[in-house]
Scaffold this motif. Structure first.
Motif, PDB file in Angstrom:
ATOM      1  N   ALA A  64      21.948 -19.893 -12.755  1.00 12.78           N
ATOM      2  CA  ALA A  64      20.985 -20.980 -12.940  1.00 12.78           C
ATOM      3  C   ALA A  64      19.714 -20.719 -12.141  1.00 12.78           C
ATOM      4  N   CYS A  65      19.851 -20.151 -10.961  1.00 13.17           N
ATOM      5  CA  CYS A  65      18.678 -19.839 -10.134  1.00 13.17           C
ATOM      6  C   CYS A  65      17.841 -18.741 -10.797  1.00 13.17           C
ATOM      7  N   LYS A  66      18.511 -17.737 -11.365  1.00 12.41           N
ATOM      8  CA  LYS A  66      17.775 -16.668 -12.048  1.00 12.41           C
ATOM      9  C   LYS A  66      17.059 -17.200 -13.286  1.00 12.41           C
ATOM     10  N   GLU A  67      17.688 -18.139 -13.992  1.00 13.49           N
ATOM     11  CA  GLU A  67      17.025 -18.739 -15.153  1.00 13.49           C
ATOM     12  C   GLU A  67      15.825 -19.580 -14.734  1.00 13.49           C
ATOM     13  N   ALA A  68      15.968 -20.308 -13.632  1.00 12.67           N
ATOM     14  CA  ALA A  68      14.891 -21.204 -13.186  1.00 12.67           C
ATOM     15  C   ALA A  68      13.745 -20.459 -12.515  1.00 12.67           C
ATOM     16  N   ASN A  69      14.070 -19.447 -11.710  1.00 11.98           N
ATOM     17  CA  ASN A  69      13.042 -18.782 -10.899  1.00 11.98           C
ATOM     18  C   ASN A  69      12.826 -17.310 -11.237  1.00 11.98           C
TER      19      ASN A  69
END
Length: 197
Positions: A102-107
């Motif tokens: 989720a962090c890679k998708e968001a940032n």
């Protein structure tokens, strides 16, 4: 110098140049591996590094010590190993993987590589989206226990590790016993109107 020697030296020069850049990339990639000053017992080194950065983002160093300074990541790792059942451990690791995705998708990058502002924003979003803990009395949950959401469990362990650490207990938290000290033999003249104050 002959043409053949010139070509041979030129090829060697380019080979060295390519080799040096490839070698430096290898060293950079290796340096991106987590550098921890402690050896995790349950988590992998990269997972422990991510957990350490999450705990430090939750409780950063200010005038008071931060989570990493007090050894909260080590506490979390130990609790995950010794306290949780195998199913809960699997849920935690699956939650950590989902968190990173989720962090890679968001940032566009892993949590460890994000800026402090991106980390804070991402954790605030995770906190809003995470399922709330059931009501409890003195730490005993009143509702039927179900699987605890990853972020809730990590936040819970982070706060527990921080506020039960020796340094926080001795220097930051104050203990003010109520109703006060018991003094068995005190002259009545010193008591005054203490009963009324």
């Amino acid at each position: 110098m002959q043409r053949r020697d010139v070509l041979k030296h030129t090829a060697l020069f380019f080979g060295y140049a390519v080799s040096v850049s490839a070698l430096s990339e290898t060293f950079v990639a290796c340096s991106k591996e987590a550098n921890l000053s402690w050896q995790p017992e349950f988590l992998t080194t990269n997972q422990a590094n991510t957990v350490a950065e999450i705990t430090e983002t939750i409780l950063p160093k200010t005038k008071t010590p931060g989570a990493k300074e007090l050894g909260v990541p080590q506490f979390v790792d130990k609790m995950l190993k010794d306290l949780l059942s195998e199913d809960e451990q699997k849920d935690f690791l699956a939650g950590l993987d989902t968190f990173e995705k989720a962090c890679k998708e968001a940032n566009g990058k892993s949590f460890v590589d994000c800026t402090p502002e991106q980390r804070t924003d991402f954790l605030l979003k995770q906190d809003k989206e995470a399922a709330k803990l059931p009501p409890s009395v003195w730490g005993i949950r009143l509702a039927a226990p179900g699987p605890t959401a990853f972020f809730r469990r990590l936040k819970e362990l982070t706060l527990l590790g921080y506020y039960t650490s020796e340094k926080v207990g001795k220097t930051l938290l104050g203990y003010d016993p109520l109703p006060g000290h018991y003094i068995a033999c005190m002259p009545l003249a010193q008591v005054g109107k203490a009963w009324n104050e």
